[in-house]
Design an enzyme around this catalytic site. Structure first.
Site, short mmCIF file in Angstrom:
data_model
loop_
_atom_site.label_atom_id
_atom_site.label_comp_id
_atom_site.label_asym_id
_atom_site.label_seq_id
_atom_site.Cartn_x
_atom_site.Cartn_y
_atom_site.Cartn_z
N ALA A 140 81.95 118.12 114.25
CA ALA A 140 80.67 117.60 113.80
C ALA A 140 80.50 117.84 112.31
O ALA A 140 81.11 118.74 111.72
CB ALA A 140 79.53 118.27 114.58
N GLN A 141 79.63 117.05 111.69
CA GLN A 141 79.49 117.08 110.24
C GLN A 141 78.95 118.40 109.71
O GLN A 141 79.19 118.75 108.55
CB GLN A 141 78.56 115.94 109.80
CG GLN A 141 77.19 115.96 110.45
CD GLN A 141 76.35 114.77 110.01
OE1 GLN A 141 76.35 114.39 108.86
NE2 GLN A 141 75.64 114.16 110.95
N ARG A 142 78.28 119.17 110.54
CA ARG A 142 77.75 120.46 110.07
C ARG A 142 78.83 121.53 109.96
O ARG A 142 78.60 122.60 109.38
CB ARG A 142 76.64 120.93 111.00
CG ARG A 142 77.07 121.18 112.44
CD ARG A 142 75.87 121.55 113.32
NE ARG A 142 76.25 121.74 114.71
CZ ARG A 142 76.33 120.77 115.61
NH1 ARG A 142 76.09 119.53 115.23
NH2 ARG A 142 76.66 121.03 116.86
N TYR A 143 80.02 121.26 110.52
CA TYR A 143 81.08 122.25 110.51
C TYR A 143 82.16 121.97 109.46
O TYR A 143 82.94 122.88 109.13
CB TYR A 143 81.76 122.33 111.89
CG TYR A 143 80.84 122.75 112.99
CD1 TYR A 143 80.14 123.95 112.93
CD2 TYR A 143 80.65 121.95 114.11
CE1 TYR A 143 79.30 124.36 113.95
CE2 TYR A 143 79.80 122.32 115.14
CZ TYR A 143 79.12 123.53 115.05
OH TYR A 143 78.28 123.92 116.05
N ILE A 144 82.28 120.75 108.97
CA ILE A 144 83.39 120.40 108.08
C ILE A 144 82.87 120.16 106.66
O ILE A 144 81.69 119.89 106.44
CB ILE A 144 84.14 119.14 108.58
CG1 ILE A 144 83.19 117.96 108.77
CG2 ILE A 144 84.86 119.46 109.88
CD1 ILE A 144 83.86 116.69 109.25
#
Length: 322
Positions: A140-144
């Site tokens: 997900a975008q919050r992790y990368i």
């Protein structure tokens, strides 16, 4: 004779004409066939929607969502020589400033531009799980995190100046965004480009960076040069296995060719090693067929093992000895 103010107001008011039996009620009304009218309006809508959302521009080889995402990353200062930032910040800022169509397409654009198995020249340098060569789903975008790649900076932004490129107002009218990014190289020919819009379909195969640049220089020196043929390349490392329609592909932009993944034969271990697949073919889609063959042809296939890394495909198929 004096006229009172009341009488003047009465005289100044326009008289309302009462409708008579001879009044032309059809005045100002146009008659149209509903089907033809919808078709004409749809053509106008489709042409505009294709231009602003679906089709890649020949100037920079980018779709609007990719162009806006890269420009936002440039504005945020996340260049190749700086630290990466959260993809969630990139998607949120891009959606807020330039692309008001939710953050999902922006997230997909960031991830796709950072996958070396789908791009000969990556435009984004990613940190974290951006998926894998065998088709696994990215995080997900919050992790990368991500930043502009060295190639993207050199191609689009090293000499970029918003004051000397064609611009247009963003959707709020408060900011300016570039119509196209000034590409130093013919980027449209480097990465696989697939566009699907209203009534149009476009697919541009990737070509080798060095070969395209050398040919571009030759064409600048000799614009009448026509005895050349560019052969497609693939970031997955697959091989072209037929004669193909390469001359037609170069002259008209239309043509077919066939690619096949690379398989290494290890005679000592009695093994077949799958090292690549054709472009846009995920091993996740191929693996069920291999498992199916393993069950049906158990006399031939003994086992298979997944030795893949993040960017390198490697599947080992062990065969039974006679």
């Amino acid at each position: 004779m004096k006229v009172s103010k009341k009488d003047k107001l009465k005289q100044s008011k326009p008289k309302k004409n009462k409708p008579s039996s001879e009044t032309n009620w059809s005045q100002g009304i146009e008659e149209h066939n509903v089907g033809d009218l919808c078709q004409n309006y749809m053509k106008i809508f489709a042409a505009n929607n294709n231009f602003v959302r679906h089709l890649s521009g020949l100037y920079d080889g980018l779709k609007p969502v990719h162009r806006r995402t890269l420009y936002t990353m440039y504005e945020l200062g996340c260049n190749y020589d700086k630290d990466t930032i959260k993809v969630a910040e990139i998607t949120g800022t891009t959606s807020a400033r330039y692309h008001p169509h939710s953050d999902v397409p922006v997230y997909s654009a960031v991830v796709s531009m950072g996958q070396p198995w789908n791009n000969l020249q990556c435009l984004v340098e990613g940190q974290g799980n951006f998926g894998s060569v065998k088709g696994e789903v990215p995080a997900a975008q919050r992790y990368i995190e991500a930043k502009l790649s060295y190639y993207a900076y050199k191609c689009f932004f090293e000499e970029f100046d918003i004051n000397i490129v064609d611009t247009k107002p963003n959707y709020t009218g408060r900011l300016l965004e570039p119509e196209f990014l000034p590409a130093r190289y013919p980027h449209v020919l480097f990465n696989f480009g697939f566009s699907l819009g209203y009534g149009v379909l476009g697919s541009i195969c990737p070509f080798n960076f060095k070969e395209v640049c050398e040919l571009t220089i030759d064409l600048i020196d000799n614009p009448k040069l026509d005895d050349f043929v560019l052969f497609p390349d693939s970031p997955t490392g697959a091989s072209i296995v037929d004669d193909g329609q390469f001359l037609e592909l170069n002259r008209t932009g239309q043509g077919k060719y066939r690619m096949r993944g690379e398989i290494e034969v290890d005679e000592e271990r009695n093994m077949l090693i799958v090292k690549s697949t054709p472009l846009q073919v995920n091993w996740v889609d191929v693996e069920p067929e291999v498992i199916k063959l393993l069950g049906i042809n158990s006399k031939v296939l003994k086992s298979y093992a997944d030795r893949c890394t993040k960017n390198q495909l490697r599947y080992e198929l062990e065969l039974k000895k006679e």
